[in-house]
Design a protein around this motif. Structure first.
Motif, PDB file in Angstrom:
ATOM      1  N   LEU A 221      -1.141   4.543   1.909  1.00 38.97           N
ATOM      2  CA  LEU A 221      -2.322   4.870   1.122  1.00 38.97           C
ATOM      3  C   LEU A 221      -2.352   6.357   0.795  1.00 38.97           C
ATOM      4  O   LEU A 221      -1.996   7.195   1.625  1.00 38.97           O
ATOM      5  CB  LEU A 221      -3.600   4.509   1.880  1.00 38.97           C
ATOM      6  CG  LEU A 221      -3.794   3.052   2.296  1.00 38.97           C
ATOM      7  CD1 LEU A 221      -5.009   2.927   3.202  1.00 38.97           C
ATOM      8  CD2 LEU A 221      -3.940   2.157   1.073  1.00 38.97           C
ATOM      9  N   ILE A 222      -2.784   6.671  -0.387  1.00 35.37           N
ATOM     10  CA  ILE A 222      -3.036   8.057  -0.776  1.00 35.37           C
ATOM     11  C   ILE A 222      -4.432   8.105  -1.380  1.00 35.37           C
ATOM     12  O   ILE A 222      -4.708   7.452  -2.391  1.00 35.37           O
ATOM     13  CB  ILE A 222      -1.992   8.554  -1.791  1.00 35.37           C
ATOM     14  CG1 ILE A 222      -0.663   8.797  -1.097  1.00 35.37           C
ATOM     15  CG2 ILE A 222      -2.448   9.833  -2.465  1.00 35.37           C
ATOM     16  CD1 ILE A 222      -0.652   9.943  -0.108  1.00 35.37           C
ATOM     17  N   GLY A 223      -5.309   8.847  -0.730  1.00 32.24           N
ATOM     18  CA  GLY A 223      -6.687   8.917  -1.196  1.00 32.24           C
ATOM     19  C   GLY A 223      -7.365   7.563  -1.199  1.00 32.24           C
ATOM     20  O   GLY A 223      -8.237   7.301  -2.038  1.00 32.24           O
ATOM     21  N   GLY A 224      -6.983   6.706  -0.248  1.00 31.17           N
ATOM     22  CA  GLY A 224      -7.562   5.367  -0.165  1.00 31.17           C
ATOM     23  C   GLY A 224      -6.946   4.360  -1.118  1.00 31.17           C
ATOM     24  O   GLY A 224      -7.300   3.181  -1.087  1.00 31.17           O
ATOM     25  N   GLY A 227      -0.025   2.375  -2.430  1.00 31.49           N
ATOM     26  CA  GLY A 227       1.144   2.474  -3.284  1.00 31.49           C
ATOM     27  C   GLY A 227       1.594   1.097  -3.717  1.00 31.49           C
ATOM     28  O   GLY A 227       0.977   0.080  -3.376  1.00 31.49           O
ATOM     29  N   THR A 228       2.658   1.054  -4.461  1.00 33.85           N
ATOM     30  CA  THR A 228       3.260  -0.217  -4.870  1.00 33.85           C
ATOM     31  C   THR A 228       4.693  -0.259  -4.365  1.00 33.85           C
ATOM     32  O   THR A 228       5.344   0.784  -4.209  1.00 33.85           O
ATOM     33  CB  THR A 228       3.247  -0.397  -6.397  1.00 33.85           C
ATOM     34  OG1 THR A 228       3.989   0.672  -7.004  1.00 33.85           O
ATOM     35  CG2 THR A 228       1.827  -0.403  -6.932  1.00 33.85           C
ATOM     36  N   VAL A 229       5.190  -1.469  -4.105  1.00 35.98           N
ATOM     37  CA  VAL A 229       6.563  -1.664  -3.660  1.00 35.98           C
ATOM     38  C   VAL A 229       7.244  -2.575  -4.674  1.00 35.98           C
ATOM     39  O   VAL A 229       6.723  -3.646  -5.003  1.00 35.98           O
ATOM     40  CB  VAL A 229       6.623  -2.281  -2.255  1.00 35.98           C
ATOM     41  CG1 VAL A 229       8.068  -2.365  -1.772  1.00 35.98           C
ATOM     42  CG2 VAL A 229       5.784  -1.465  -1.269  1.00 35.98           C
ATOM     43  N   THR A 230       8.386  -2.163  -5.169  1.00 40.43           N
ATOM     44  CA  THR A 230       9.091  -2.907  -6.209  1.00 40.43           C
ATOM     45  C   THR A 230      10.520  -3.192  -5.784  1.00 40.43           C
ATOM     46  O   THR A 230      11.227  -2.277  -5.333  1.00 40.43           O
ATOM     47  CB  THR A 230       9.116  -2.105  -7.526  1.00 40.43           C
ATOM     48  OG1 THR A 230       7.785  -1.736  -7.880  1.00 40.43           O
ATOM     49  CG2 THR A 230       9.733  -2.929  -8.644  1.00 40.43           C
ATOM     50  N   LYS A 231      10.934  -4.427  -5.925  1.00 45.53           N
ATOM     51  CA  LYS A 231      12.327  -4.800  -5.698  1.00 45.53           C
ATOM     52  C   LYS A 231      13.115  -4.508  -6.970  1.00 45.53           C
ATOM     53  O   LYS A 231      12.877  -5.109  -8.011  1.00 45.53           O
ATOM     54  CB  LYS A 231      12.428  -6.273  -5.329  1.00 45.53           C
ATOM     55  CG  LYS A 231      13.861  -6.791  -5.227  1.00 45.53           C
ATOM     56  CD  LYS A 231      13.893  -8.295  -4.989  1.00 45.53           C
ATOM     57  CE  LYS A 231      15.315  -8.834  -5.055  1.00 45.53           C
ATOM     58  NZ  LYS A 231      15.360 -10.307  -4.864  1.00 45.53           N
TER      59      LYS A 231
END
Length: 699
Positions: A221-224, A227-231
């Protein structure tokens, strides 16, 4: 200097300034060599060198080295060195299974490019490593020995990030995107390929599944905002954040990222509601005696934070560790054991597949006294937990020759021996109001005779202190560490009188609703020093009209109550003495370990249900200050922003500490080789695992 480079430099600086850490081994230490001008490869010859100046970036180290250079650390990992032999070899215990066809040949079990790790000496196969663990929740006994296998890992000096399951990585210039390239051909311990799908299963089906996790982990988390995770493909995964995440790589290398590689998709799917027929899943829940598929999943696969016994509770459960479960952990287990993983993906300089040791065996104890007896008799081969209290060291020293063992010197990363968490988000509104009053916390702090606790429980080692970064680091804040630590009954009563001036006939202070003030300090029965300190603190607080009882209980129950926001007060040790950006739990409501404000930390981590509560403006200001710190792109910027946050934390005064942590110790039998006799010890840096325990062997 980039964010990634500067924070790595910062950690090395902290270790060098505060610890003077070295990597001594039982055998003769290697001759110091000149610092190289380029980053060392993962298989570089062990070397020692002076720590770099604060503005110099560290470089890679081998399995048993501490090295530095003035060249900046790369944002892309160095390429692994090729194995110096044409043919790999394995433990003789696996020969029969290969001959019968039960296992493929070692060349087919290893990845295309195994990770080559050098111990101080080439070892030999065989033997059983004997240890002890406490009944109840003691899964760190496993994690800190062998289950530290992240995408990238710290070197033993905690001075640089090394390749691990990720062979290399890229970081964007603004530290908002991280791309990891997985080691090709790595297999889980059952022979199933390890791919990007396993990481996606962790992210999409565990961390983003509201039934399993209330919110993603804080390091995602950044500032609540998550993030996203992509294959990208089977061997490439990209992490993208809405703004710079300056310490993401270091979090991945620490215990914060341990959950990421804890969920083999093929195995985990059979216990997950998304992938399993409902009738079949209901039957598994009913047969196993669980209340829900969540309980089933956690018990069979693992917790979203990577803790618990899921990965150790089933024989042969697929893992990426050097050893795999043989005798599982259970509520009535008396012994837990692990055997070598035939698909382990690391080799030594001669191409021998790790680990050297055949089996790890843990005896489950109900109390540390019985474990101490085993240690003095020489029946524990290497251990750094539970029996190694300061009060027991004299006994172990007296029996050192009989037990044929040496001491391991441990320098803690923690900030405090004992931290009292008063529940600022208590479900009882009256107690909440009392605990949130700073004068109440100040009064209780002045009522503690810290020196008496230090002399009685910690044999005179340590100084009175609140939890805070240790003196000598760039983060040290004198106010945060020293405020309200004087033992002064008059000051204590004066502060408490501002909050609860009325007392009953017994001298107990009365709450605003007229009831006598009474609550319980809960402690873990596996940590005797904290139990003893808790009993003494209760006595001090009773003397100033606060009716407090100290209660020790199983750690599992303690944490269940803590995470559910069901307790009034709890004791645990303080983290963040070194590297406070990795574990700021005591400085603001950061995560579930911030027990003094569980409802506020849930809100900070993006939870918007009944468990979460929006904190007041002054607390949100501290949260914003930390969010600013982790996005800084320079060394100076990180220190400046973090110190601004720590000053706000000092002014708020969240929790109450007792003393600075003393050096502790472990023991190792003299016939165990490749063991460092000096280690930094913590949870974010989970020693001894970063010192490559798979290289240990019996002489």
């Amino acid at each position: 200097m980039s964010t990634v480079k500067s924070i790595t430099c910062l950690v090395l600086l902290l270790v060098a300034l505060v610890l003077g850490v070295s990597c001594a081994t039982p055998t003769a230490a290697p001759v110091p060599t000149a610092a190289p001008t380029q980053p060392l490869q993962p298989t570089a010859v062990p070397a020692t060198a002076k720590p770099p100046e604060p503005t110099k970036a560290p470089v890679s180290s081998s399995a048993s080295s501490v090295s530095s250079a003035s060249a900046p650390a790369p944002t892309t990992a160095p390429a692994p060195t090729a194995v110096p032999v044409a043919k790999y070899s394995q433990s003789p215990t696996l020969d029969a299974d290969v001959k019968s066809g039960k296992l493929p040949p070692v060349e087919q079990r290893l990845p295309d490019n195994p990770l080559v790790v050098k111990g101080d000496t080439i070892g030999k196969y065989g033997g059983t490593w004997r240890m002890g663990m406490m009944a109840g929740t003691d899964d760190p006994s496993f994690y800190k020995i062998f289950a530290y296998e992240p995408l990238v890992r710290w070197d033993p000096a905690m001075s640089n990030i090394l390749p691990n399951l990720a062979e290399k990585w890229d970081v964007s210039a603004d530290a908002s995107t991280y791309t990891f390239y997985l080691r090709k051909g790595v297999k889980w311990s059952d022979g199933t390929p390890f791919t990007a799908d396993d990481i996606m299963f962790w992210w999409e089906d565990v961390e983003l599944n509201k039934d399993l996790a209330p919110s993603p982990p804080a390091f995602m988390l950044i500032g609540g905002k998550p993030g996203t995770v992509t294959k990208i493909d089977n061997l490439t995964v990209k992490f993208t954040f809405p703004s710079p995440n300056g310490i993401f790589l270091q979090n991945v290398a620490s215990s914060n990222g341990r959950s990421m590689l804890n969920f083999p998709k093929k195995y985990g799917m059979q216990f997950h509601a998304k992938y399993t027929d409902q009738a079949k899943l209901d039957d598994l829940v009913k047969t196993g005696g669980f209340k829900s598929w969540k309980e089933l999943f956690i018990a069979k696969v693992g917790q979203p934070d990577g803790g618990g016994y899921g990965q150790y509770s089933a024989q042969g459960r697929p893992v990426l560790y050097a050893w795999v479960t043989d005798q599982p952990m259970s509520g009535n287990a008396t012994q837990v054991s692990f055997i070598r993983n035939p698909y382990y993906w690391k080799v030594d300089a001669n191409g021998q597949q790790y680990p050297y040791i055949d089996r790890l065996t843990y005896t489950v104890y109900q109390d540390a006294a019985a474990m101490l007896l085993k240690a003095t008799n020489g029946e524990i081969d290497l251990q750094m937990r539970h029996f190694n209290t300061l009060t027991n060291k004299a006994v172990l020293a007296d029996n050192q020759k009989k037990g044929d063992y040496s001491f391991i010197d441990l320098t803690p990363m923690t900030s405090n021996t004992v931290v009292v968490h008063l529940n600022l988000t208590d479900k009882d509104p009256v107690m909440r109001q009392i605990f949130q009053n700073k004068d109440f916390r100040i009064g209780l702090s002045h009522a503690i005779n810290r020196q008496e606790i230090i002399d009685t429980v910690y044999v005179g080692q340590g100084t009175p202190a609140q939890p805070g970064p240790l003196e000598g680091t760039p983060f040290y804040n004198k106010q945060l560490t020293t405020q309200y630590t004087q033992y002064d009954i008059k000051r204590a009563n004066d502060a408490l009188d501002k909050v609860l001036p009325k007392k009953d006939a017994n001298g107990t202070r009365l709450r605003s609703d007229g009831k006598p003030l009474s609550f319980v300090i809960e402690t873990s029965n596996s940590l005797q020093a904290q139990v003893d300190a808790g009993n003494m603190i209760a006595k001090y607080w009773q003397a100033v009209g606060v009716n407090v009882q100290s209660k020790s209980e199983d750690r599992t129950l303690l944490y269940q109550r803590a995470y559910a926001n069901d307790l009034d007060s709890m004791i645990w040790n303080g983290e963040g003495g070194l590297g406070p950006m990795f574990d700021p739990r005591n400085f603001f409501p950061y995560g579930t370990e911030s027990v003094y404000a569980e409802a506020w930390q849930y809100w900070y981590n993006g939870v918007r249900d009944a468990t979460a509560e929006e904190p007041p403006a002054d607390v949100k200001k501290i949260m914003d200050a930390f969010n600013k710190a982790v996005t800084q792109s320079t060394f100076d910027g990180q220190v400046k922003a973090m110190n601004e946050m720590l000053q706000l934390s000092a002014d708020y005064f969240f929790c109450i500490g007792v003393s600075t942590p003393p050096h502790t110790y472990g023991i190792v039998k003299n016939n165990v080789a490749n063991v460092n006799l000096k280690m930094v010890d913590g949870f974010t840096f989970p020693s001894p695992a970063p010192f490559n325990t798979f290289t240990y062997y019996f002489k």
